[in-house]
Design an enzyme around this catalytic site. Structure first.
Site, mmCIF file in Angstrom:
data_model
loop_
_atom_site.group_PDB
_atom_site.id
_atom_site.type_symbol
_atom_site.label_atom_id
_atom_site.label_comp_id
_atom_site.label_asym_id
_atom_site.label_seq_id
_atom_site.Cartn_x
_atom_site.Cartn_y
_atom_site.Cartn_z
ATOM 1 N N ARG A 6 0.827 -1.213 0.000
ATOM 2 C CA ARG A 6 0.000 0.000 0.000
ATOM 3 C C ARG A 6 0.859 1.260 0.000
ATOM 4 N NH1 ARG A 6 -5.369 -0.529 2.518
ATOM 5 N NH2 ARG A 6 -6.046 -2.590 1.903
ATOM 6 N N ARG A 65 -3.333 6.708 1.418
ATOM 7 C CA ARG A 65 -3.804 7.895 2.132
ATOM 8 C C ARG A 65 -2.792 8.547 3.063
ATOM 9 N NH1 ARG A 65 -9.303 5.218 4.134
ATOM 10 N NH2 ARG A 65 -7.893 3.442 4.073
ATOM 11 N N ARG A 93 -6.865 11.886 -5.262
ATOM 12 C CA ARG A 93 -8.104 11.147 -5.017
ATOM 13 C C ARG A 93 -9.295 12.105 -4.955
ATOM 14 N NH1 ARG A 93 -11.453 9.658 -1.158
ATOM 15 N NH2 ARG A 93 -12.133 7.499 -0.946
ATOM 16 N N ASP A 143 -7.170 -2.296 -6.838
ATOM 17 C CA ASP A 143 -7.630 -2.941 -5.608
ATOM 18 C C ASP A 143 -7.985 -4.389 -5.911
ATOM 19 O OD1 ASP A 143 -8.396 -1.980 -2.711
ATOM 20 O OD2 ASP A 143 -9.826 -3.518 -3.292
ATOM 21 N N TYR A 185 -15.022 -11.228 0.860
ATOM 22 C CA TYR A 185 -15.773 -10.007 0.572
ATOM 23 C C TYR A 185 -17.077 -10.317 -0.166
ATOM 24 C CZ TYR A 185 -11.744 -7.373 2.141
ATOM 25 O OH TYR A 185 -10.737 -6.858 2.912
HETATM 26 O O1 1CP Z 1 -0.019 -1.124 -2.559
HETATM 27 C C1 1CP Z 1 -0.368 -0.207 -3.326
HETATM 28 O O2 1CP Z 1 0.115 0.926 -3.288
HETATM 29 C C2 1CP Z 1 -1.354 -0.542 -4.438
HETATM 30 C C3 1CP Z 1 -2.703 -0.356 -4.164
HETATM 31 C C4 1CP Z 1 -3.572 -1.325 -3.336
HETATM 32 C C5 1CP Z 1 -3.459 -2.704 -3.089
HETATM 33 C C6 1CP Z 1 -2.339 -3.644 -3.439
HETATM 34 C C7 1CP Z 1 -4.780 -0.876 -2.753
HETATM 35 C C8 1CP Z 1 -5.252 0.517 -2.792
HETATM 36 N N1 1CP Z 1 -5.418 -1.971 -2.236
HETATM 37 C C9 1CP Z 1 -4.639 -3.099 -2.399
HETATM 38 C C10 1CP Z 1 -4.954 -4.481 -2.023
HETATM 39 C C11 1CP Z 1 -6.086 -4.768 -1.107
HETATM 40 N N2 1CP Z 1 -7.327 -4.167 -1.051
HETATM 41 C C12 1CP Z 1 -6.085 -5.817 -0.150
HETATM 42 C C13 1CP Z 1 -4.942 -6.770 0.019
HETATM 43 C C14 1CP Z 1 -3.848 -6.211 0.855
HETATM 44 C C15 1CP Z 1 -4.169 -6.038 2.309
HETATM 45 O O3 1CP Z 1 -4.467 -7.049 2.974
HETATM 46 O O4 1CP Z 1 -4.093 -4.895 2.765
HETATM 47 C C16 1CP Z 1 -7.313 -5.808 0.513
HETATM 48 C C17 1CP Z 1 -7.762 -6.736 1.624
HETATM 49 C C18 1CP Z 1 -8.099 -4.773 -0.059
HETATM 50 C C19 1CP Z 1 -9.502 -4.413 0.280
HETATM 51 C C20 1CP Z 1 -9.598 -2.986 0.632
HETATM 52 N N3 1CP Z 1 -9.653 -1.970 -0.272
HETATM 53 C C21 1CP Z 1 -9.535 -2.420 1.914
HETATM 54 C C22 1CP Z 1 -9.406 -3.183 3.217
HETATM 55 C C23 1CP Z 1 -10.720 -3.381 3.854
HETATM 56 C C24 1CP Z 1 -10.647 -4.405 4.986
HETATM 57 O O5 1CP Z 1 -11.393 -5.384 4.906
HETATM 58 O O6 1CP Z 1 -9.859 -4.200 5.914
HETATM 59 C C25 1CP Z 1 -9.609 -1.012 1.764
HETATM 60 C C26 1CP Z 1 -9.610 0.024 2.819
HETATM 61 C C27 1CP Z 1 -9.658 -0.762 0.358
HETATM 62 C C28 1CP Z 1 -9.634 0.567 -0.301
HETATM 63 C C29 1CP Z 1 -8.277 0.985 -0.738
HETATM 64 N N4 1CP Z 1 -7.489 0.238 -1.616
HETATM 65 C C30 1CP Z 1 -6.319 0.918 -1.861
HETATM 66 C C31 1CP Z 1 -6.370 2.161 -1.142
HETATM 67 C C32 1CP Z 1 -5.306 3.215 -1.198
HETATM 68 C C33 1CP Z 1 -7.588 2.172 -0.453
HETATM 69 C C34 1CP Z 1 -8.097 3.313 0.407
HETATM 70 C C35 1CP Z 1 -9.215 3.931 -0.322
HETATM 71 C C36 1CP Z 1 -9.261 5.433 -0.310
HETATM 72 O O7 1CP Z 1 -8.411 6.118 -0.908
HETATM 73 O O8 1CP Z 1 -10.236 5.915 0.280
#
Ligand code: 1CP
Length: 350
Positions: free
Chosen positions: A25, A29, A38, A75, A152
């Site tokens: 990630r 943010r 964003r 994502d 999910y």
């Molecule tokens: O790593 C990077 O910079 C690339 C971007 C990336 C990746 C690899 C994002 C951006 N998401 C992910 C993978 C992802 N998404 C995973 C696997 C990794 C992990 O376990 O953290 C998972 C479970 C998600 C699902 C997801 N999407 C969540 C987690 C929710 C939960 O159940 O805890 C969230 C918060 C998102 C939204 C998201 N995805 C990425 C960002 C930057 C965000 C935040 C959204 C925003 O800007 O409001």
């Protein structure tokens, strides 16, 4: 020709001059420039679907820190969205789906989407990012694991206890296996499309596989990841495409994970890197495993923790430095800078 291929060489356990580093990630943010982009995009999904903006945010962390890899900005939830489940983000609540997959009828309706059309925006982003990177560092593509995606799809969003999906696993394992089958075929197509578009390594995020009991992990998560590894294009443009499997909480199953045929295993912070290396270091590279919360401590403490992890691995190739899970949105970017600098300095980068 790649200007910096240290990350790819470490994953293939070929000689390296220093330990490469990237952060899960890394675009997100905690970076004010990400929040600004964003905001302009309107929503997280619009950011993912806009080629130019997805390219811009992928490169943002690389402009700040000398990272050794870029990761596609997208994502894991784009996949169930492409299956028609209707992904949206409720303000302050995380990801949600309009439709869940819980009943026999829901499962019967599931289908493998046409990745070439439904997820074209992702492969377009991959091509655009590769162009913008101009061979500076390799680009990582990724997908969720079949089980983590199913979490999910069945829950309809995030969960603290996975009650719905685990109930399905115990009560109707046939239904869950059917979902996992569809997810597996989709992920194979999706990752191969990313590889063909220019992803130079791929990571399977099994973020929630570690919530399964022993035996169930092997049956409901690992088995399907092994099928994905076997179904991927492992070479493209004359170069090996390494596959990283990251099961959060999977530290006690390292030999099983290595047996999937992956090139590297991602580790969270609960595993001792040196012990992991003794266990599977002759078969795979290891990626990890700095506790992302340690980034809230002052830089001197961050450096001490980096040193402990590098020493625990013990030198030589086969280690990619990373966090044990995604970076927190509340992290001070200067502390992330201190981490990257410490990894390079303490592992011998000149
Ligand atoms: O790593 C990077 O910079 C690339 C971007 C990336 C990746 C690899 C994002 C951006 N998401 C992910 C993978 C992802 N998404 C995973 C696997 C990794 C992990 O376990 O953290 C998972 C479970 C998600 C699902 C997801 N999407 C969540 C987690 C929710 C939960 O159940 O805890 C969230 C918060 C998102 C939204 C998201 N995805 C990425 C960002 C930057 C965000 C935040 C959204 C925003 O800007 O409001």
């Amino acid at each position: 020709m790649l200007k910096n291929d240290t990350f790819l060489r470490a994953l293939m356990r070929e000689p390296v001059e220093y330990t490469p580093v990237w952060m899960m990630r890394q675009a997100g943010r905690y970076l004010p420039e990400y929040c600004a982009t964003r905001k302009n995009a309107g929503s997280f999904l619009q950011l993912c679907k806009n080629t130019d903006l997805a390219t811009e945010v992928t490169l943002q962390p690389l402009e700040r820190f000398p990272l050794d890899a870029a990761i596609l900005f997208s994502d894991i939830l784009t996949v169930p969205d492409a299956m028609g489940l209707g992904l949206y983000f409720a303000e302050g609540e995380g990801p949600k789906f309009e439709r869940t997959v819980r009943t026999e009828a829901d499962v019967a309706k599931l289908f493998v989407p046409d990745v070439g059309t439904e997820l074209k925006y992702v492969t377009d982003a991959v091509s655009s990012i590769r162009k913008a990177l101009d061979n500076r560092v390799p680009l990582i593509g990724f997908s969720g694991s079949p089980y983590t995606l199913a979490c999910y799809m069945v829950q309809g969003g995030s969960s603290s206890d996975y009650r719905e999906i685990k109930t399905m696993m115990y009560a109707r394992p046939d239904l869950l296996h059917r979902i996992l089958e569809v997810n597996t075929l989709t992920v194979i197509d999706y990752l191969n499309a990313q590889i063909e578009a220019g992803a130079q390594a791929v990571q399977i995020f099994d973020s929630w596989g570690g919530s399964l009991p022993f035996g169930k992990y092997q049956e409901f998560s690992l088995q399907y990841m092994a099928r994905i590894v076997a179904g991927l294009k492992r070479e493209h443009d004359g170069r090996k495409v390494p596959v990283i499997v990251f099961t959060k909480g999977g530290g006690q199953w390292l030999e099983d994970i290595a047996a999937t045929g992956c090139d590297a295993i991602g580790l969270d912070w609960t595993t001792d890197l040196g012990e992991a290396r003794r266990c599977v270091g002759d078969k795979v590279a290891l990626q990890g495993n700095f506790d992302p919360i340690a980034l809230f401590a002052p830089p001197a403490a961050i450096e001490a923790e980096v040193e402990r992890i590098l020493q625990s691995y013990g030198g030589g190739t086969g280690h990619v430095f990373n966090l044990g899970h995604g970076i927190s949105q509340f992290t001070n970017p200067d502390h992330a800078a201190a981490l990257v600098a410490a990894v390079h300095r303490l592992s011998g980068k000149v």
